[in-house]
Write an enzyme that holds these catalytic residues in place. Structure first.
Site, PDB file in Angstrom:
ATOM      1  N   ALA A 196      67.071  59.924  27.505  1.00  0.00           N
ATOM      2  CA  ALA A 196      67.479  58.659  28.105  1.00  0.00           C
ATOM      3  C   ALA A 196      66.282  57.722  28.213  1.00  0.00           C
ATOM      4  O   ALA A 196      65.127  58.141  28.116  1.00  0.00           O
ATOM      5  CB  ALA A 196      68.083  58.909  29.488  1.00  0.00           C
ATOM      6  N   GLY A 243      68.742  63.648  27.355  1.00  0.00           N
ATOM      7  CA  GLY A 243      69.996  63.048  26.939  1.00  0.00           C
ATOM      8  C   GLY A 243      70.292  63.249  25.468  1.00  0.00           C
ATOM      9  O   GLY A 243      71.453  63.303  25.063  1.00  0.00           O
ATOM     10  N   GLU A 284      71.867  66.510  25.238  1.00  0.00           N
ATOM     11  CA  GLU A 284      73.206  66.404  25.828  1.00  0.00           C
ATOM     12  C   GLU A 284      74.189  65.759  24.860  1.00  0.00           C
ATOM     13  O   GLU A 284      75.375  66.114  24.845  1.00  0.00           O
ATOM     14  CB  GLU A 284      73.121  65.638  27.147  1.00  0.00           C
ATOM     15  N   GLU A 327      64.173  67.288  32.016  1.00  0.00           N
ATOM     16  CA  GLU A 327      64.350  66.390  33.163  1.00  0.00           C
ATOM     17  C   GLU A 327      63.627  66.878  34.408  1.00  0.00           C
ATOM     18  O   GLU A 327      63.181  66.071  35.229  1.00  0.00           O
ATOM     19  CB  GLU A 327      65.843  66.219  33.473  1.00  0.00           C
TER      20      GLU A 327
END
Length: 260
Positions: free
Chosen positions: A63, A109, A112, A132
């Site tokens: 992200a 992300g 993910e 993270e």
């Protein structure tokens, strides 16, 4: 076609291409464009299967931290955390076979996104992980849930608690990726795999995906009922009639399906 995401379709295979140089950092705009791309390939009857691809050098490094860093709890709770869930839910809900083609980094992300796919092809030099924890947070776009369902809770906790990067060979051994190929061959391998579903019984493929995915969320008895309903419903399709007729007359594997 969005600013950072585009869909390219050829011979029944759609490629959802992430294109935000240099590292495909997933900002809010890119996340919304991925929702739109998921809807586009879902609605397009020409698309039999989908490849998620970030390009030759990187899948997605995660992200956009610069975008998220200044956010307060109220902003994250009310809006952005829901977007993180929504865009990965949209990708996971594509009712067609989806293959992630992983080159370079698929972190946070990025991993993910790859976890929303049915299968993952990684390059020999790929690195995957959920780092993270090193930022003082946890995965928020499905990583704690999809990763644990894929590789089991112990392995998932190892990756999430440590934040470490995993090389392709270890990712293959733990079942996090399904195939490892030379870096230069990642997209070709993923696209060839996706192309194998073109011309198949699209409604049955959709039913199979829905039965497996929904069944993972419920107890066995409920899962079996989901399977029964999907199985019976396929007897209302032309593909079932054509498939069984072809089997009886010509043997297995020779049916021509219409997707109806």
């Amino acid at each position: 076609m969005g600013e950072f995401v585009r869909v390219e379709t050829e011979d029944g295979v759609a490629t959802i291409r992430l294109d935000r140089p240099k590292m495909n950092a997933l900002n809010a705009r890119m996340q919304r464009e991925l929702i739109e791309a998921a809807g586009e390939v879902t609605a397009d009857d020409r698309v039999a299967a989908v490849v998620l691809y970030g390009g030759e050098r990187v899948f997605a490094a995660g992200a956009d931290i610069k975008e998220m860093a200044p956010m307060r709890y109220a902003e994250m709770a009310a809006g952005h955390s829901r977007l993180l869930q929504d865009f990965t839910k949209a990708l996971a809900a594509i009712p067609k076979p989806v293959i992630a083609a992983i080159t370079g980094y698929a972190l946070g992300g990025g991993l993910e996104v790859a976890l929303t796919a049915d299968f993952r092809v990684a390059g020999e030099g790929a690195k995957v992980g959920q780092p993270e924890i090193q930022l003082g947070i946890i995965p928020g776009a499905g990583g704690t849930q999809r990763l644990a369902r894929l590789v089991g809770p112990s392995k998932a906790k190892d990756l999430i608690f440590s934040g470490r990067h995993v090389a392709a060979d270890e990712a293959l051994a733990m079942g996090l990726v399904d195939r490892v190929v030379p870096d230069a061959d990642v997209y070709t391998a993923a696209r060839e795999w996706a192309a194998s579903f073109a011309g198949g019984p699209a409604i049955a493929l959709r039913a199979a995906k829905q039965a497996v995915d929904a069944g993972l969320e419920v107890d066995l008895a409920t899962g079996l009922e989901i399977e029964r309903v999907q199985f019976a419903a396929l007897f209302a399709t032309e593909d079932q009639k054509d498939g069984m007729k072809s089997f009886m007359e010509e043997g297995p594997g020779k049916a021509t399906f219409k997707g109806r």
